[in-house]
Design a protein around this motif. Structure first.
Motif, PDB file in Angstrom:
ATOM      1  N   GLY A 450      -5.294   8.790  -6.786  1.00  0.00           N
ATOM      2  CA  GLY A 450      -4.770   7.591  -7.427  1.00  0.00           C
ATOM      3  C   GLY A 450      -3.784   6.843  -6.549  1.00  0.00           C
ATOM      4  O   GLY A 450      -3.242   5.825  -6.960  1.00  0.00           O
ATOM      5  N   ILE A 451      -3.528   7.368  -5.349  1.00  0.00           N
ATOM      6  CA  ILE A 451      -2.605   6.693  -4.431  1.00  0.00           C
ATOM      7  C   ILE A 451      -3.368   5.577  -3.720  1.00  0.00           C
ATOM      8  O   ILE A 451      -4.365   5.828  -3.047  1.00  0.00           O
ATOM      9  CB  ILE A 451      -2.016   7.688  -3.414  1.00  0.00           C
ATOM     10  N   ILE A 452      -2.905   4.358  -3.885  1.00  0.00           N
ATOM     11  CA  ILE A 452      -3.669   3.235  -3.329  1.00  0.00           C
ATOM     12  C   ILE A 452      -2.889   2.506  -2.245  1.00  0.00           C
ATOM     13  O   ILE A 452      -3.098   1.330  -2.006  1.00  0.00           O
ATOM     14  CB  ILE A 452      -4.085   2.253  -4.439  1.00  0.00           C
ATOM     15  N   GLY A 453      -2.017   3.215  -1.589  1.00  0.00           N
ATOM     16  CA  GLY A 453      -1.292   2.621  -0.472  1.00  0.00           C
ATOM     17  C   GLY A 453       0.020   3.335  -0.234  1.00  0.00           C
ATOM     18  O   GLY A 453       0.474   4.116  -1.080  1.00  0.00           O
ATOM     19  N   TRP A 454       0.600   3.103   0.932  1.00  0.00           N
ATOM     20  CA  TRP A 454       1.903   3.692   1.236  1.00  0.00           C
ATOM     21  C   TRP A 454       2.906   2.596   1.507  1.00  0.00           C
ATOM     22  O   TRP A 454       2.566   1.535   2.028  1.00  0.00           O
ATOM     23  CB  TRP A 454       1.839   4.579   2.476  1.00  0.00           C
ATOM     24  N   ARG A 455       4.142   2.869   1.169  1.00  0.00           N
ATOM     25  CA  ARG A 455       5.239   2.010   1.574  1.00  0.00           C
ATOM     26  C   ARG A 455       6.284   2.947   2.154  1.00  0.00           C
ATOM     27  O   ARG A 455       6.827   3.784   1.440  1.00  0.00           O
ATOM     28  CB  ARG A 455       5.780   1.262   0.359  1.00  0.00           C
ATOM     29  N   THR A 473       2.144   4.085  -3.576  1.00  0.00           N
ATOM     30  CA  THR A 473       1.856   3.054  -4.574  1.00  0.00           C
ATOM     31  C   THR A 473       0.605   3.449  -5.348  1.00  0.00           C
ATOM     32  O   THR A 473      -0.305   4.076  -4.819  1.00  0.00           O
ATOM     33  CB  THR A 473       1.658   1.665  -3.941  1.00  0.00           C
ATOM     34  N   THR A 474       0.605   3.084  -6.620  1.00  0.00           N
ATOM     35  CA  THR A 474      -0.491   3.468  -7.499  1.00  0.00           C
ATOM     36  C   THR A 474      -0.670   2.411  -8.579  1.00  0.00           C
ATOM     37  O   THR A 474       0.237   1.627  -8.835  1.00  0.00           O
ATOM     38  CB  THR A 474      -0.214   4.852  -8.142  1.00  0.00           C
ATOM     39  N   ALA A 475      -1.830   2.395  -9.177  1.00  0.00           N
ATOM     40  CA  ALA A 475      -2.085   1.410 -10.228  1.00  0.00           C
ATOM     41  C   ALA A 475      -1.481   1.859 -11.554  1.00  0.00           C
ATOM     42  O   ALA A 475      -1.409   1.097 -12.498  1.00  0.00           O
ATOM     43  CB  ALA A 475      -3.584   1.199 -10.393  1.00  0.00           C
ATOM     44  N   HIS A 480       4.824   2.744  -8.375  1.00  0.00           N
ATOM     45  CA  HIS A 480       5.114   3.455  -7.130  1.00  0.00           C
ATOM     46  C   HIS A 480       6.017   4.637  -7.413  1.00  0.00           C
ATOM     47  O   HIS A 480       6.880   4.582  -8.294  1.00  0.00           O
ATOM     48  CB  HIS A 480       5.745   2.539  -6.089  1.00  0.00           C
ATOM     49  N   LEU A 502      -5.720   7.588   5.636  1.00  0.00           N
ATOM     50  CA  LEU A 502      -5.082   6.317   5.307  1.00  0.00           C
ATOM     51  C   LEU A 502      -4.010   5.961   6.333  1.00  0.00           C
ATOM     52  O   LEU A 502      -3.983   4.851   6.876  1.00  0.00           O
ATOM     53  CB  LEU A 502      -4.486   6.386   3.899  1.00  0.00           C
ATOM     54  N   LEU A 503      -3.150   6.916   6.640  1.00  0.00           N
ATOM     55  CA  LEU A 503      -2.036   6.636   7.548  1.00  0.00           C
ATOM     56  C   LEU A 503      -2.396   7.012   8.994  1.00  0.00           C
ATOM     57  O   LEU A 503      -1.792   6.503   9.945  1.00  0.00           O
ATOM     58  CB  LEU A 503      -0.809   7.435   7.085  1.00  0.00           C
TER      59      LEU A 503
END
Lengths: 515, 173
Positions: A450-455, A473-475, A480, A502-503
């Motif tokens: 469910g993780i849809i990105g990193w900050r 970040t997640t929906a 987040h 991803l990273l």
């Protein structure tokens, strides 16, 4: 009754052009009773307030005005009830409503993520319930920021239950009916945790404000101050301060008990056939939330300070379409403050085993927190000293200022160590686990898929101490979830391991000394 | 997975984030300066005008006006520095940006989770021939902004991103 049978037939046959259904006409009666009650409560003080000459005249004005307002609202309500139509077709839920302008709202059934039933005591007396259908489309950024929901206010209870079952039934065929499964049941003795929540000091503050407000209404705004001053002369500052604080806290505790008791009475958490979770609760206003399990992206075990001290915690769900960023919202709570073992058992029932060893964070994170604590102590001491130097404070105020500064300092230092102890992160099975916070300690188990990105964030201070904050970040839920103040190198490997690929393209691995 | 190499490798290998490849178009510098000039101008000009008109309060108004003007002028040095610091990159799998210096933020949004790609262009931006590309995901915290791309480049990038995200299946949550 005949209305309902036609409704049932309409839903079961599910023809594409399913007939339109109406809201229940008894809704008007409930609204009328509510309005008369509210009119009585609001109108009486107004009548007394404006009664300069004759009370009769004042009453006539208030009653006349009140009836006019109530009549207008009821007329509007009646038109709204008649004008509102809804239907459930094979693919959509549609509602047409509007008194002055017709609005049509249509939700795709495959997007429905929650169905929320609630009824206040009046509605319950008439056997009515409000149905809120949520899609959880929050559309960040450019799109509309409001969640797309559809509210049926209100329909008969049996119709509400059928709608709930109908709208969340899709998955049922796949899993087959295996009956309900009870995951957690509220026990009245859990109410003992209610006074420990942050509602207690908050309500105490509200009481103080209300006293001044009421005194002000009667044109005696200074009266509470005079009374306190009188007590001071008689008993001395410390006694008044001590008893005052304790008294207010008792009032706050009772208020908190009542509010939480009302909200969570008869709570139960069930897993229903078809892969939905259902939370039912409430003493006066009965609430029911159904949540599709495939929208769940994790859980959060929340241990606010007082509740944690009593060895308890609450279980929140991290789900798409459930907004949790509103302050004081308890919509996402699956299990209220309960013994930690119970909350954990419920968490395991929802997402599977949660036991995991959390990796501690570098000592630098502790140093950072101690620095904040010391800074807070210095500030508090300076503020207390300045207050005494600038004004000649009366005894009570002086005592209060000193007490507040000392307690605040002790708390700031304690919380520095405590919040460091809280820090930790790990990955387990499919989940990213992160814990942080002292006043509100929370352990989130976030589904890695469910993780849809990193900050990734690093302030100059963090950089000097070799720390870094990772935000997934997640929906779902808050949008987040952070791993705060971790080692700046280790956390990147951690992120890379948590969500493969991803990273990775943006990472460089090098030997430490120029290698 | 990566997690295990961490434990073994913590002392010998240090993992860091490399900066994104591209700088923004050089025209962002005058654009940022214009923005700063506008925001300070809104404060300085009324103060100065009022100061010249109202004699009794002249120095109470001109003083702050001069102060803000000096700060505003000093801030003109910032855009050149921002231009060096802010970076972006779009690969086949993700959008990657780095912003800030005192509070550095790296953002990664994977292509498979992108929901919308918008290009926006304010009036000021248009006069400098620049555009902003906003990439949103289903998270309220996940939006990635590429502010200050050259207009044609922004359009090309938006088209490419849309194409790439359309090609990836799933509902992005």
């Amino acid at each position: 009754m005949s209305d309902e049978t036609t409704a049932a037939e309409a839903l079961e046959t599910e023809v594409p052009g399913a007939p339109w259904l109406k809201l229940h006409p008894d809704g008007l009666k409930a609204t009328a009773l509510y309005l008369f009650g509210a009119g009585l409560v609001i109108g009486t003080p107004i009548a007394f307030a404006i009664a300069t000459g004759s009370l009769l005249l004042a009453l006539l004005i208030v009653v006349g005005g009140g009836l006019l307002v109530i009549g207008a609202v009821l007329a509007y309500e009646a038109v709204r009830l008649r004008a509102t139509r809804y239907r459930v077709t094979e693919s959509r839920v549609e509602m047409v409503t509007g008194v002055f302008f017709k609005t049509r709202r249509s939700l795709a059934r495959e997007r429905i993520r929650s169905v929320d039933l609630s009824s206040n005591p009046l509605e319950r007396a008439f056997g009515l319930a409000r149905v809120k259908v949520g899609t959880g489309e929050t559309g960040s950024g450019s799109g509309s920021s409001t969640e797309r929901t559809l509210l049926l206010d209100s329909v008969h209870k049996t119709e509400a239950d059928r709608l709930r079952a109908e709208l969340l039934r899709r998955a049922a065929a796949e899993t087959g009916p295996d009956g309900e499964q009870r995951l957690a049941t509220w026990e009245p003795r859990w109410l003992k945790y209610a006074p420990l929540s942050f509602l207690t000091p908050m309500l105490a503050g509200v009481v103080v404000g209300a006293v001044f407000q009421v005194a002000d209404w009667f044109g005696k705004g200074g009266l509470p101050v005079e009374i306190v001053a009188g007590l001071l002369e008689e008993y001395g500052p410390w006694a008044v301060l001590g008893i005052g604080v304790v008294g207010l806290l008792v009032i706050g505790a009772v208020g908190s008990l009542v509010l939480q008791g009302e909200a969570w009475w008869n709570h139960r958490l069930d897993r229903e056939p078809g892969g939905t979770l259902r939370v039912q609760r409430g003493l006066m206003v009965s609430r029911s939330l159904s949540l599709e399990e495939r929208r769940i992206r994790g859980i959060e075990l929340v241990e606010p300070l007082g509740v944690r001290a009593a060895g308890a915690g609450r279980l929140d769900v991290v789900a798409i379409g459930l907004k949790t960023d509103q302050e004081g919202s308890d919509l996402s709570t699956l299990v209220p403050a309960a013994p930690l073992a119970v909350a954990e058992a419920a968490a395991e029932a929802v997402i599977g085993p949660i036991a995991v060893d959390l990796a501690p964070h570098p000592k630098a994170a502790l140093h950072r927190r101690v620095r904040w604590g010391v800074a807070a102590v210095v500030l508090l001491a300076a503020a207390a000293a300045a207050a005494h130097l600038l004004w000649s404070l009366p005894a009570l105020l002086s005592a209060a200022v000193i007490l507040a500064a000392v307690l605040g300092s002790a708390f700031a230092l304690w919380t520095a160590f405590d919040s460091y102890r809280s820090l930790g992160h790990a990955t387990s099975r499919g989940y990213l686990v992160s814990r942080c916070g002292s006043v509100r300690r929370a352990t989130v188990h976030l589904d890695r898929s469910g993780i849809i990105g990193w900050r990734v964030r690093q302030s100059l201070f963090q950089k000097r101490m070799g720390l870094m904050t990772l935000d997934a970040t997640t929906a779902a839920g808050r949008g987040h979830y952070a791993v705060i103040d971790a080692d700046e190198h280790e956390i990147l490997d951690f992120a890379d391991g948590a969500v493969p690929d991803l990273l990775r393209p943006f990472l460089v691995r090098d030997e430490p000394h120029g290698g | 997975m990566g997690g295990f190499t961490t434990i073994l490798g913590m002392t010998s290998v240090r993992t860091t984030l490399r900066p994104p490849r591209h700088q923004f178009d050089a025209r962002v510098k005058p654009w940022w300066r214009a923005q700063l000039a506008l925001s300070y101008g809104v404060i300085v000009v009324p103060l100065a005008v009022l100061g010249l008109l109202i004699a009794p309060a002249r120095w109470w108004l001109l003083g702050p006006a001069i102060l803000f003007a000096v700060i505003g002028l000093a801030s003109m040095a910032l855009p050149a520095w921002w231009h060096r610091v802010h970076r972006w990159e779009v690969t086949d799998t993700a959008v990657y940006t780095l912003t800030g210096y005192f509070w550095r933020t790296w953002r990664v949004a994977p292509m498979s989770r992108i929901q919308t790609v918008d290009t926006t262009q304010g009036p000021l931006q248009r006069s400098f021939g620049l555009s902003t590309v906003v990439v949103t995901t289903a998270s309220s915290a996940g939006a990635v902004k590429l502010e200050g791309l050259e207009q044609a480049q922004a359009e090309e990038l938006a088209a490419r991103l849309t194409e790439l995200t359309d090609a990836t299946p799933g509902d992005a949550t």
